[in-house]
Write a protein that holds these residues in place. Structure first.
Motif, short mmCIF file in Angstrom:
data_model
loop_
_atom_site.label_atom_id
_atom_site.label_comp_id
_atom_site.label_asym_id
_atom_site.label_seq_id
_atom_site.Cartn_x
_atom_site.Cartn_y
_atom_site.Cartn_z
N ALA A 55 38.78 64.41 -13.98
CA ALA A 55 38.33 63.60 -15.11
C ALA A 55 39.41 63.44 -16.17
O ALA A 55 39.39 62.48 -16.95
CB ALA A 55 37.08 64.23 -15.73
N THR A 56 40.34 64.38 -16.22
CA THR A 56 41.45 64.29 -17.19
C THR A 56 42.60 63.44 -16.65
O THR A 56 43.61 63.27 -17.35
CB THR A 56 41.98 65.69 -17.53
N GLY A 57 42.46 62.95 -15.42
CA GLY A 57 43.50 62.11 -14.84
C GLY A 57 44.60 62.89 -14.14
O GLY A 57 45.65 62.32 -13.82
N LYS A 58 44.38 64.17 -13.87
CA LYS A 58 45.40 65.01 -13.21
C LYS A 58 44.95 65.37 -11.80
O LYS A 58 43.78 65.24 -11.43
CB LYS A 58 45.65 66.27 -14.02
N ASN A 59 45.90 65.83 -11.00
CA ASN A 59 45.63 66.22 -9.62
C ASN A 59 45.20 67.69 -9.57
O ASN A 59 45.98 68.58 -9.90
CB ASN A 59 46.90 66.03 -8.78
N PRO A 60 43.95 67.99 -9.17
CA PRO A 60 43.48 69.38 -9.14
C PRO A 60 44.19 70.24 -8.10
O PRO A 60 44.38 71.44 -8.29
CB PRO A 60 41.99 69.25 -8.84
N PHE A 61 44.61 69.61 -6.99
CA PHE A 61 45.27 70.39 -5.93
C PHE A 61 46.64 70.89 -6.38
O PHE A 61 47.05 71.99 -6.05
CB PHE A 61 45.38 69.55 -4.66
N GLU A 62 47.34 70.06 -7.15
CA GLU A 62 48.61 70.51 -7.72
C GLU A 62 48.40 71.66 -8.70
O GLU A 62 49.20 72.60 -8.75
CB GLU A 62 49.32 69.35 -8.41
N ALA A 63 47.30 71.59 -9.46
CA ALA A 63 47.00 72.66 -10.41
C ALA A 63 46.68 73.96 -9.69
O ALA A 63 47.20 75.03 -10.04
CB ALA A 63 45.82 72.25 -11.29
N PHE A 64 45.85 73.88 -8.66
CA PHE A 64 45.50 75.08 -7.91
C PHE A 64 46.72 75.67 -7.20
O PHE A 64 46.87 76.90 -7.13
CB PHE A 64 44.40 74.76 -6.88
N ASN A 65 47.58 74.80 -6.68
CA ASN A 65 48.77 75.28 -6.00
C ASN A 65 49.71 75.99 -6.98
O ASN A 65 50.28 77.04 -6.65
CB ASN A 65 49.50 74.10 -5.35
N ASP A 66 49.83 75.44 -8.18
CA ASP A 66 50.68 76.09 -9.20
C ASP A 66 50.08 77.43 -9.61
O ASP A 66 50.82 78.41 -9.83
CB ASP A 66 50.82 75.18 -10.41
N VAL A 83 52.13 74.46 -19.69
CA VAL A 83 53.58 74.25 -19.74
C VAL A 83 53.98 73.04 -18.89
O VAL A 83 54.89 72.28 -19.25
CB VAL A 83 54.33 75.51 -19.27
N ILE A 84 53.29 72.85 -17.76
CA ILE A 84 53.67 71.76 -16.85
C ILE A 84 52.85 70.49 -17.09
O ILE A 84 52.86 69.58 -16.26
CB ILE A 84 53.52 72.20 -15.38
N GLY A 85 52.13 70.45 -18.22
CA GLY A 85 51.52 69.19 -18.61
C GLY A 85 50.02 69.08 -18.54
O GLY A 85 49.46 68.02 -18.86
N TYR A 86 49.33 70.14 -18.16
CA TYR A 86 47.87 70.09 -18.11
C TYR A 86 47.29 70.46 -19.49
O TYR A 86 47.95 71.12 -20.29
CB TYR A 86 47.33 71.05 -17.04
N ASP A 87 46.06 70.05 -19.74
CA ASP A 87 45.42 70.32 -21.02
C ASP A 87 45.17 71.82 -21.20
O ASP A 87 44.74 72.50 -20.26
CB ASP A 87 44.09 69.57 -21.13
N LYS A 88 45.39 72.32 -22.41
CA LYS A 88 45.25 73.74 -22.69
C LYS A 88 43.80 74.21 -22.64
O LYS A 88 43.52 75.39 -22.51
CB LYS A 88 45.86 74.07 -24.05
N GLU A 89 42.86 73.26 -22.78
CA GLU A 89 41.43 73.62 -22.76
C GLU A 89 40.93 73.97 -21.37
O GLU A 89 39.77 74.40 -21.21
CB GLU A 89 40.59 72.48 -23.33
N ILE A 90 41.78 73.78 -20.36
CA ILE A 90 41.34 74.05 -18.98
C ILE A 90 40.91 75.49 -18.80
O ILE A 90 39.95 75.79 -18.09
CB ILE A 90 42.47 73.69 -17.99
N LEU A 91 41.62 76.43 -19.47
CA LEU A 91 41.27 77.84 -19.35
C LEU A 91 39.82 78.08 -19.76
O LEU A 91 39.05 78.72 -19.04
CB LEU A 91 42.20 78.71 -20.19
N GLY A 92 39.44 77.58 -20.92
CA GLY A 92 38.07 77.77 -21.39
C GLY A 92 37.05 77.14 -20.46
O GLY A 92 35.98 77.72 -20.22
N VAL A 93 37.40 75.96 -19.93
CA VAL A 93 36.49 75.29 -19.01
C VAL A 93 36.31 76.12 -17.74
O VAL A 93 35.17 76.34 -17.29
CB VAL A 93 37.04 73.89 -18.65
#
Length: 375
Positions: free
Chosen positions: A37-48, A319-329
């Motif tokens: 929903a934020t326009g980012k790739n979740p698989f790249e996030a999980f891989n990181d 650091v790599i460009g994802y929203d900082k609120e992701i942790l809380g979510v």
């Protein structure tokens, strides 16, 4: 009957494993949808998260953070086992850490004496601060939720007043950090040098011993049985001769004493002083960890490590460009998914148990009827 018991035991094991797996899958799906929903790739996030979280320095960070979170989870779990909602763990651990820092900074004793004194002071202050809520609960019927919330605010005000430079605190050279007097080197708890990965806090040993004591006292002693009995039913416990008010007060004292240990890893292994940037909110984190761990010492340990892992890896996502609120979510989603998954599995397990028992009783009744007809 033995076959029935064996079947029920196997189903309990399957359900116990299935609940966290169901929660994990649901949390991953919901988190992926949020990231999409934020326009980012979740698989790249999980891989990181997987690659960064597996680094050696990240593992040390997770263990150190997990030590603090584990103590917070156990402190909250003691109240939960008693059916008490001790929201005041945050204020209790901060008051304890502040008092321990003041006392430790004023003493210059050998390490074998200095460190135990600091730890005992922290546990005593935490127990006393929690005891206020216990007294209000048993003598005036004040809800521990209300009293502990107010005590959190009072603790913040007291610490803010006493830590001023003209009282018990001091100002650093830059004029930005207010803290207590630094602890002498005899107060430093041991650390394990892990090379480039960093320093592993030695207080992890104390945390493990605290978890072992929690498991033994609550699960293998008469006191623990009485405490759990009061948590299940106060009227039934009172009918069996247990002093309900005494158990409520005692559990608050124990929860507060455990809360007193929460700030010790940071104080004795890292900061060596209490300052205005001392970690806040760990007591509330302990509530989530206790819920995730189902108040079991091993479950709490896994939840504490998971929390440390998420904190480490999601901070890197920023650091790599994802929203900082992701942790809380992610944290909120995991807690909700775990609570819902355990409730679904609990209801399913209860239904299956009733079906098994009903089928077994029906089979026994049919056998008995056949024998009577044969006679």
């Amino acid at each position: 009957m033995k076959k029935l018991t064996s079947r029920l035991d196997k189903e309990r094991v399957i359900l116990a494993v299935g609940a966290p797996l169901l929660a994990l899958v649901a949390a991953l799906v919901v988190t992926a949808l949020v990231i999409l929903a934020t326009g980012k790739n979740p698989f790249e996030a999980f891989n990181d998260m997987l690659s960064y979280g597996s680094a050696s320095d990240s593992q040390i960070y997770i263990l150190n953070k997990g030590t603090t979170y584990y103590l917070a989870g156990v402190a909250v779990a003691i109240g939960f086992r008693m059916n008490l909602f001790n929201i005041g763990v945050d204020g209790q651990y901060r008051m304890a850490a502040f008092a321990a820092a003041v006392v430790g900074g004023a003493l210059h004793l050998p390490a074998l004496v200095q460190i135990p004194v600091i730890i005992l002071v922290a546990m005593l202050v935490g127990a006393m601060w929690a005891g206020i809520a216990g007294i209000l609960k048993t003598s005036r019927g004040v809800s521990e939720v209300i009293s502990t919330i107010m005590l959190n605010s009072i603790a913040t005000a007291i610490i803010g007043y006493l830590i001023q430079p003209e009282r018990l605190g001091q100002l650093d050279d830059a004029g930005t950090l207010v803290s207590t007097k630094p602890l002498p080197e005899s107060s430093f708890f041991f650390t394990l040098d892990m090379g480039p990965a960093g320093q592993l806090w030695g207080f992890i040993v104390v945390a493990a011993l605290a978890g072992l004591a929690y498991w033994f006292v609550l699960g293998r002693t008469r006191f623990g049985f009485d405490l759990r009995a009061v948590g299940q039913s106060e009227s039934a416990a009172a009918a069996s001769g247990v002093s309900v008010k005494k158990m409520i007060f005692t559990s608050m004292i124990l929860s507060g004493a455990m809360a007193g240990l929460i700030g010790m890893p940071t104080l004795l292994n890292e900061s060596h002083m209490y300052s205005n940037d001392f970690p806040l909110g760990i007591g509330f984190t302990g509530i989530a960890i206790a819920l995730l761990g189902r108040n079991h010492p091993i479950g709490i340990a896994l939840a504490a490590l998971l929390w440390g892992y998420l904190e480490r890896t999601t901070n890197h996502l920023e650091v790599i460009g994802y929203d900082k609120e992701i942790l809380g979510v992610i944290q909120g989603v995991i807690v909700l998914c775990v609570v819902i998954a355990y409730e679904i599995v609990r209801r399913y397990g209860l239904k299956r148990q009733q079906q098994r028992v009903g089928a077994e009783l029906a089979a026994q009744a049919a056998t008995t009827q056949k024998l009577e007809v044969a006679r």
